[in-house]
Motif scaffolding. Structure first.
Motif, mmCIF file in Angstrom:
data_model
loop_
_atom_site.group_PDB
_atom_site.id
_atom_site.type_symbol
_atom_site.label_atom_id
_atom_site.label_comp_id
_atom_site.label_asym_id
_atom_site.label_seq_id
_atom_site.Cartn_x
_atom_site.Cartn_y
_atom_site.Cartn_z
ATOM 1 N N ARG A 1 144.477 -4.158 -56.694
ATOM 2 C CA ARG A 1 143.257 -3.679 -57.341
ATOM 3 C C ARG A 1 143.187 -4.131 -58.798
ATOM 4 O O ARG A 1 142.123 -4.530 -59.287
ATOM 5 N N LYS A 2 144.311 -4.076 -59.478
ATOM 6 C CA LYS A 2 144.317 -4.464 -60.885
ATOM 7 C C LYS A 2 144.067 -5.960 -61.060
ATOM 8 O O LYS A 2 143.491 -6.376 -62.059
ATOM 9 N N ARG A 3 144.484 -6.745 -60.101
ATOM 10 C CA ARG A 3 144.350 -8.192 -60.222
ATOM 11 C C ARG A 3 143.107 -8.755 -59.546
ATOM 12 O O ARG A 3 142.656 -9.836 -59.893
ATOM 13 N N ALA A 4 142.552 -8.046 -58.554
ATOM 14 C CA ALA A 4 141.427 -8.622 -57.805
ATOM 15 C C ALA A 4 140.364 -7.604 -57.437
ATOM 16 O O ALA A 4 139.530 -7.881 -56.580
ATOM 17 N N GLY A 5 140.365 -6.418 -58.038
ATOM 18 C CA GLY A 5 139.332 -5.437 -57.757
ATOM 19 C C GLY A 5 139.647 -4.614 -56.517
ATOM 20 O O GLY A 5 140.690 -4.754 -55.886
ATOM 21 N N HIS A 6 138.690 -3.755 -56.156
ATOM 22 C CA HIS A 6 138.884 -2.813 -55.055
ATOM 23 C C HIS A 6 139.035 -3.500 -53.705
ATOM 24 O O HIS A 6 139.644 -2.946 -52.791
ATOM 25 N N LEU A 7 138.474 -4.703 -53.539
ATOM 26 C CA LEU A 7 138.437 -5.328 -52.218
ATOM 27 C C LEU A 7 139.107 -6.695 -52.180
ATOM 28 O O LEU A 7 138.905 -7.450 -51.239
ATOM 29 N N GLY A 8 139.889 -7.040 -53.176
ATOM 30 C CA GLY A 8 140.502 -8.353 -53.229
ATOM 31 C C GLY A 8 142.019 -8.301 -53.172
ATOM 32 O O GLY A 8 142.636 -7.231 -53.142
ATOM 33 N N TYR A 9 142.643 -9.496 -53.162
ATOM 34 C CA TYR A 9 144.092 -9.626 -53.139
ATOM 35 C C TYR A 9 144.563 -10.398 -54.363
ATOM 36 O O TYR A 9 143.926 -11.372 -54.778
ATOM 37 N N ALA A 10 145.675 -9.969 -54.926
ATOM 38 C CA ALA A 10 146.286 -10.692 -56.033
ATOM 39 C C ALA A 10 146.776 -12.050 -55.543
ATOM 40 O O ALA A 10 147.152 -12.216 -54.376
ATOM 41 N N SER A 11 146.786 -13.039 -56.432
ATOM 42 C CA SER A 11 147.221 -14.388 -56.070
ATOM 43 C C SER A 11 148.746 -14.467 -56.076
ATOM 44 O O SER A 11 149.447 -13.594 -56.608
ATOM 45 N N GLU A 12 149.261 -15.541 -55.488
ATOM 46 C CA GLU A 12 150.710 -15.743 -55.436
ATOM 47 C C GLU A 12 151.299 -15.844 -56.847
ATOM 48 O O GLU A 12 152.422 -15.415 -57.099
ATOM 49 N N ARG A 13 150.530 -16.405 -57.774
ATOM 50 C CA ARG A 13 150.980 -16.542 -59.154
ATOM 51 C C ARG A 13 151.260 -15.174 -59.777
ATOM 52 O O ARG A 13 152.232 -15.001 -60.516
ATOM 53 N N HIS A 14 150.416 -14.185 -59.457
ATOM 54 C CA HIS A 14 150.612 -12.850 -60.011
ATOM 55 C C HIS A 14 151.872 -12.189 -59.454
ATOM 56 O O HIS A 14 152.617 -11.534 -60.188
ATOM 57 N N TRP A 15 152.114 -12.359 -58.148
ATOM 58 C CA TRP A 15 153.281 -11.728 -57.537
ATOM 59 C C TRP A 15 154.578 -12.315 -58.090
ATOM 60 O O TRP A 15 155.592 -11.609 -58.192
#
Length: 579
Positions: free
Chosen positions: A445-459
């Protein structure tokens, strides 16, 4: 002239405090406006949590067994030290504001933050489209057919409903309905979009549709209980009407099939597509196929969709094939269309304000927004929020803008913990989720909003271990605080809510002292997901947790499990309790 100066002098001598106050207020207002227009901003202190959420406690402090009888010990664990460094957001998502927004008194500070954030948001342009909104296309056009009445007991269009209280346009509503194969699109209150395959109410005067669209000046989007209706014509040649039907399973035919599903059609060489088209035009969400017979209706107490049998007994047909594969007349196949079941979509504020405040409390990422969707549609009343989220308000959570202590909402979303905050509520629905899933959901949620997924770079960045280190212990201390300080608590486990929705909803409704018809709960069950499934690509079996992270989180799980059992409550679900 001299007398006038003397009178002025006497007045100023008598009222120096009033004069000074007005002068200071004038200077502050002018300074605030100048700073706001110039784009200058001052970051809040490190204790301000990102995205308007509660501040998590410090990660390094280990959690002890809740059986410790010393309440002060629990209190110390639920508070963050002044030196705690909260995991920071990127510059695009960081909240800014002057120091005077921070108050030692939680009520005044909360009111000032809500006022200032709403004031600034009204002045700022939208910098990006929110995730999940319908993009404008040139693939559909529509013909305006008039203004129609849209009373609460006589809805003009009975299909899907969309909201956008900031940027609704006629074309956005038309495209939303066209993508779901509806024939008509209607706009109301300048921000609400309704879809349907037939108009079921009478005409109104054209001048009654007089409200401007929120996102398009000089364009009419209905009025008060008045709907501007358009007939949608889809121009995309590749678009197939009635293409997205959901297979619900094979079922044994009920004894009174025509009573459970009163609208029916019999046709040789009947296909799923033909039956779907028939039921969609009649605006029913469920289609039942038995050999060459097509039935339309809703899930009711006569037929609940809870007793599916093996698909082999029906020989599940494809959407283009004839239904002759269902050879045994004692069985039928059921599909769900895109038509929205409108038996549970009506919502309102409480008719009488209540003094008893019930919290819907959870750790961030535990499914609080989804639970609000279920509670609102089950009870028919709006839920409130301790915070303000414009994205959720635009999705139809009208209680989002209501002051959380107004007494007009059935329960209030909160992620707060700590004795003083918890004791402001009279009761709480405590939603608990697997911490591994909750941490990943909140990071997404913090990286892509309520309905998105964080990218591999963030993980793979250093932000993820810092996030787990800070938020992991908060998952446990949040639950421990609510179990310790709240007077009346109903514990609901997210996993059980997903698995056994109807029994869990009945528990929640009874806890809220409401009586709800079972058919309404079945309506909620057929559209339980709402608009809250994440979009985008998700890696299967993705595990971003290191062995060190897992060791710490498993310790928190054991602590919470023992705390629940010490309160004579059922422990955490066995599926994620370490052996």
């Amino acid at each position: 002239m001299a007398k006038a100066l003397v009178r002025l002098q006497r007045f100023l001598r008598r009222t120096p405090v009033i004069f000074a106050f007005l002068l200071v207020a004038y200077l502050m207002a002018g300074s605030l406006l100048l700073l706001q227009r110039s784009g200058f901003s001052i970051p809040l202190g490190p204790r301000t949590a990102p995205d308007g959420q509660a501040v998590p406690p410090s990660a390094p402090a280990p959690l002890e067994d809740p059986a410790d009888p010393d309440p002060d010990n629990v209190k110390r664990k639920s508070r963050a030290p002044a030196s705690v460094q909260v995991w920071e957001e990127p510059m695009a998502n960081r909240k800014y504001g002057p120091r005077w927004l921070i108050s030692g008194h939680p009520e005044f500070g909360h009111l000032r933050r809500r006022w200032f954030n709403s004031f600034v948001k009204e002045q700022e342009p939208r910098l990006r489209l929110e995730i999940g909104t319908v993009k404008k296309t040139i693939g559909s056009k529509a013909t305006h057919i008039g203004c129609f009445r849209d009373e609460s007991k006589e809805k003009a269009l009975k299909g899907m409903v969309f909201y956008d209280f900031r940027k609704m346009t006629v074309s956005q509503c038309q495209d939303s309905c066209a993508e779901r194969s509806y024939l008509y699109a209607g706009l109301e209150y300048g921000a609400e979009c309704y879809c349907g395959n037939r108009v079921t109410s009478g005409n109104a005067r054209q001048e009654d549709c007089n409200m401007e669209c929120k996102g398009e000046k000089h364009t009419i989007c209905g009025g008060v209980n008045r709907l501007s209706v358009y007939r949608v014509e889809d121009l995309r040649p590749s678009n197939k009407r009635y293409r997205n039907v959901l297979y619900r399973g094979c079922f044994q035919v009920p004894q009174n099939l025509t009573v459970a599903f009163p609208v029916h059609l019999s046709q040789p060489n009947l296909t799923v597509v033909k039956c779907t088209e028939f039921c969609t035009k009649k605006e029913f969400p469920l289609i039942v196929i038995r050999r060459t017979e097509c039935y339309c209706g809703f899930a009711t107490s006569r037929f609940t969709l809870h007793d599916a049998v093996d698909d082999i007994l029906c020989g599940r047909p494809s959407t283009e094939a004839t239904t002759g594969l269902v050879e045994d007349e004692s069985y039928c196949v059921i599909y769900q269309t895109l038509v929205q079941d409108n038996r549970c979509t009506d919502r309102k504020f409480l008719p009488t304000k209540t003094k008893a405040l019930t919290a819907l409390s959870s750790f961030p990422g535990a499914g609080n927004t989804w639970a609000r969707h279920l509670i609102e549609h089950s009870t028919g009343y709006y839920t409130g929020s301790y915070y303000f989220d414009g994205t959720l308000y635009n999705k139809g959570f009208k209680g989002e803008k209501d002051y959380w202590r107004s007494g007009r909402t059935i329960c209030i979303k909160t992620h707060e913990s700590g004795k003083r905050e918890i004791e402001t509520f009279d009761a709480a629905i405590l939603l608990i989720r697997n911490p591994y899933k909750a941490l990943m959901a909140e990071f997404n949620r913090k990286r892509a909003g309520h309905l998105g997924y964080a990218s591999e770079r963030h993980w793979k960045s250093k932000e993820w271990p810092e996030f787990v280190g800070t938020y992991g212990s908060w998952w446990a201390s949040h639950t421990l605080d609510w179990l310790s300080y709240c007077r009346r608590v109903l514990v609901v486990h997210y996993e059980e809510l997903r698995r056994d929705l109807l029994p869990q909803l009945k528990r929640v409704v009874a806890f809220l002292n409401l009586t709800v018809d079972e058919d309404r709960l079945l309506c909620v069950e057929t559209q339980k997901d709402g608009s809250f499934k994440r979009s985008g690509l998700r890696q299967k079996d993705f595990d971003p947790f290191t062995p060190e992270m897992k060791g710490a989180i498993d310790g928190y799980i054991g602590t919470v499990d023992r705390a629940l059992k010490s309160k004579n409550l059922s422990g955490l679900p066995e599926e994620y309790v370490p052996g």
